[in-house]
Design a protein around this motif. Structure first.
Motif, PDB file in Angstrom:
ATOM      1  N   GLY A 199       9.152 -39.617  25.062  1.00 37.49           N
ATOM      2  CA  GLY A 199       9.985 -38.152  24.502  1.00 37.49           C
ATOM      3  C   GLY A 199       9.683 -38.286  23.196  1.00 37.49           C
ATOM      4  N   PRO A 200      10.150 -36.802  22.598  1.00 34.48           N
ATOM      5  CA  PRO A 200       9.931 -36.582  21.181  1.00 34.48           C
ATOM      6  C   PRO A 200      10.614 -37.141  20.019  1.00 34.48           C
ATOM      7  N   GLY A 201      11.725 -37.916  20.456  1.00 33.97           N
ATOM      8  CA  GLY A 201      12.485 -38.291  19.315  1.00 33.97           C
ATOM      9  C   GLY A 201      13.676 -39.165  19.510  1.00 33.97           C
ATOM     10  N   ASP A 202      14.582 -38.421  19.814  1.00 36.12           N
ATOM     11  CA  ASP A 202      16.119 -38.929  19.948  1.00 36.12           C
ATOM     12  C   ASP A 202      15.953 -39.678  21.198  1.00 36.12           C
ATOM     13  N   LEU A 203      16.473 -40.848  21.252  1.00 36.16           N
ATOM     14  CA  LEU A 203      16.387 -41.763  22.684  1.00 36.16           C
ATOM     15  C   LEU A 203      17.207 -41.169  23.720  1.00 36.16           C
ATOM     16  N   ALA A 250      10.192 -29.641  22.949  1.00 36.89           N
ATOM     17  CA  ALA A 250      11.347 -29.953  22.115  1.00 36.89           C
ATOM     18  C   ALA A 250      11.490 -28.897  20.938  1.00 36.89           C
ATOM     19  N   ALA A 251      10.171 -28.842  20.607  1.00 34.11           N
ATOM     20  CA  ALA A 251      10.041 -27.446  19.507  1.00 34.11           C
ATOM     21  C   ALA A 251      10.738 -26.196  19.427  1.00 34.11           C
ATOM     22  N   ALA A 252      10.646 -25.846  20.874  1.00 37.41           N
ATOM     23  CA  ALA A 252      10.894 -24.564  21.574  1.00 37.41           C
ATOM     24  C   ALA A 252      12.568 -24.806  21.565  1.00 37.41           C
ATOM     25  N   ALA A 253      12.962 -25.772  22.185  1.00 42.52           N
ATOM     26  CA  ALA A 253      14.337 -26.021  22.268  1.00 42.52           C
ATOM     27  C   ALA A 253      15.001 -25.927  20.922  1.00 42.52           C
ATOM     28  N   GLY A 254      14.271 -26.523  19.910  1.00 41.13           N
ATOM     29  CA  GLY A 254      14.890 -26.347  18.324  1.00 41.13           C
ATOM     30  C   GLY A 254      15.090 -24.906  18.009  1.00 41.13           C
ATOM     31  N   GLY A 261      12.826 -32.621  18.021  1.00 40.19           N
ATOM     32  CA  GLY A 261      13.723 -33.289  19.054  1.00 40.19           C
ATOM     33  C   GLY A 261      14.259 -34.783  18.500  1.00 40.19           C
ATOM     34  N   SER A 262      14.109 -34.694  17.116  1.00 46.78           N
ATOM     35  CA  SER A 262      14.827 -35.892  16.488  1.00 46.78           C
ATOM     36  C   SER A 262      15.589 -35.355  15.527  1.00 46.78           C
ATOM     37  N   HIS A 263      16.458 -36.296  14.880  1.00 47.81           N
ATOM     38  CA  HIS A 263      17.458 -35.911  13.859  1.00 47.81           C
ATOM     39  C   HIS A 263      16.838 -35.279  12.284  1.00 47.81           C
ATOM     40  N   GLU A 264      15.463 -35.572  12.292  1.00 52.25           N
ATOM     41  CA  GLU A 264      14.848 -35.299  11.278  1.00 52.25           C
ATOM     42  C   GLU A 264      14.122 -33.928  11.490  1.00 52.25           C
ATOM     43  N   GLU A 265      14.319 -33.278  12.450  1.00 50.96           N
ATOM     44  CA  GLU A 265      13.668 -31.920  12.675  1.00 50.96           C
ATOM     45  C   GLU A 265      13.882 -30.910  11.614  1.00 50.96           C
ATOM     46  N   ARG A 266      12.541 -30.391  11.272  1.00 46.01           N
ATOM     47  CA  ARG A 266      12.791 -29.285  10.249  1.00 46.01           C
ATOM     48  C   ARG A 266      11.865 -28.268  10.762  1.00 46.01           C
TER      49      ARG A 266
END
Lengths: 276, 276
Positions: free
Chosen positions: B35-39, B145-149, B221-226
């Motif tokens: 997946g993209p980042g977060d577990l 995940a980018a679209a979700a963000g 999809g991670s906590h560091e998403e920008r």
């Protein structure tokens, strides 16, 4: 505390007091991707959201057993097979808003990934307009599960530089521009194409070689998965002969030729595999 | 029983007796999508496979904490940042085969979905040639995940009929055919494009209007998403000014205009949001 608030919110379903509810409890909607079929293809985040759901709106395309993961939720089955009238989309949007405005956590379950061909765009826009918070939980789209079933990469770099996910079922009932799609050289993953497989493969044959590898995967990612691997010129006839139908993903392009079924195939044998 | 067999297999690492091992224990490789980042964006099936792994080969792009889900596994970090020599791919393939032939369950962890731009195609072909069984576990690709963000559908039906995932990093170092990709009218999700964002947006501007909605999502999809949401003509400059870099997904097309950041934006304000 959370349970108390939810209990209060549930009471307001019977005795509405919207102002009080709105000031103390913030409802929300989660657009949740159910993945392609088997429940263990849900994400951990999706399982958590289901367990926390107050109301579940379940789509036709999602695995019906998904309700077992939402023990506390009131379950509402929606979609064309769910007994709705001719405007299921408007009806679903009204339901989501009604429950969220009561302070409830509404989980809207969609097959595959909610952000691909799921009309999520319209639902998000309507919820935003109503000032209702929206969460999105991603999932596995059936095109990826289809590739996994075939044992191939969607983008084997010897064959292509990408993959295009396209729906054959357009808003205005026209056809996509198959020539333009073929010209990209990407693998094509065609959703909702089974009812027009003859016309779409005919259109693609104007742009692609007859022996372009092609496949149909029905019920990808579920225990009922069925796969056909052949060439573009034979795809429609063989899918018909095999009795393949919706829901299915059609895959076309050089990368599909990496499927073991394709490699093993001769002119006299066709592969129609049932998943183990 | 299973543990005994595994213990026997582990012993053969030190005192190889390949014939005996092969006759009693069947190793395998699972290509696992992290997946993209977060577990919690892993699938339930992926979590099960990790828990059952004997050997874990972990990619650069996967969340490093994934090893916490594989309590019994010997962990080997692979990839360019992992200290390998100049042929990491060949090295990884040798490692997978060596351990699988000892009867071990090897889990090869890849970021996003293993079947999109992960060189899974080559790994599957090599394992098949060596008669080693391969499982594939799907996951969430970073474009989703980018679209979700951004809070958007990749395929809002008012704007497009599909989405094309394409890598800007081609095997022969050429550029993809950006004009052909633009001609499809699909949303473009461009992976590995940050190092050539100026040239690829310039090429796309030959085919698309300057005000086409465009975005960059770094660490989706991670906590560091920008996230940066703007228009195609400004994308490269603004991404540079904001210091955005790899790993990131570039999204281009009408559907991206549904992002709240885009709607809220004026000529004087730019949106660069950090995930909550």
């Amino acid at each position: 505390m959370r349970l108390l608030r939810r209990a209060a919110a549930l009471r307001t379903l019977a005795t509405p007091n919207q102002e009080a509810t709105m000031s103390t409890v913030q409802g929300k909607v989660t657009l949740l991707s159910a993945g392609p079929g088997d429940l263990d293809l849900l994400t951990l985040r999706a399982a958590k959201a289901l367990a926390a759901a107050d109301v579940l709106l379940v789509d036709d395309l999602a695995n019906a057993d998904i309700v077992t993961l939402a023990k506390h939720a009131r379950v509402i089955r929606v979609g064309k097979r769910g007994g709705c009238k001719s405007t299921p989309q408007a009806f679903i949007q009204r339901l989501m808003q009604r429950y969220a405005k009561k302070g409830l956590h509404v989980v809207r379950v969609k097959g595959g990934d909610a952000l691909l061909f799921g009309r999520a765009g319209e639902e998000i826009a309507a919820l935003r307009e109503a000032h209702i918070p929206v969460d999105i939980v991603n999932g596995v789209s059936s095109g990826f599960a289809a590739a996994a079933g075939l044992g191939i990469s969607l983008t084997h770099r010897d064959h292509c530089q990408g993959v295009t996910f396209v729906t054959a079922h357009m808003q205005d009932h026209s056809q996509p521009d198959w020539a333009a799609l073929a010209a990209t050289g990407t693998t094509l993953a065609i959703y909702m194409g089974m009812s027009r497989i003859a016309s779409l493969t005919a259109a693609l044959l104007d742009a692609l070689p007859a022996n372009t590898p092609a496949a149909v995967v029905q019920n990808a990612g579920s225990h009922e998965e069925r796969r056909l691997v052949t060439t573009l010129d034979r795809l429609a006839d063989e899918a018909l002969a095999a009795g393949l139908g919706s829901p299915a993903v059609i895959l076309i392009g050089g990368a599909i030729g990496e499927a073991a079924e394709f490699a093993a195939r001769t002119d006299d044998t066709r592969s129609l595999a049932h998943a183990a």
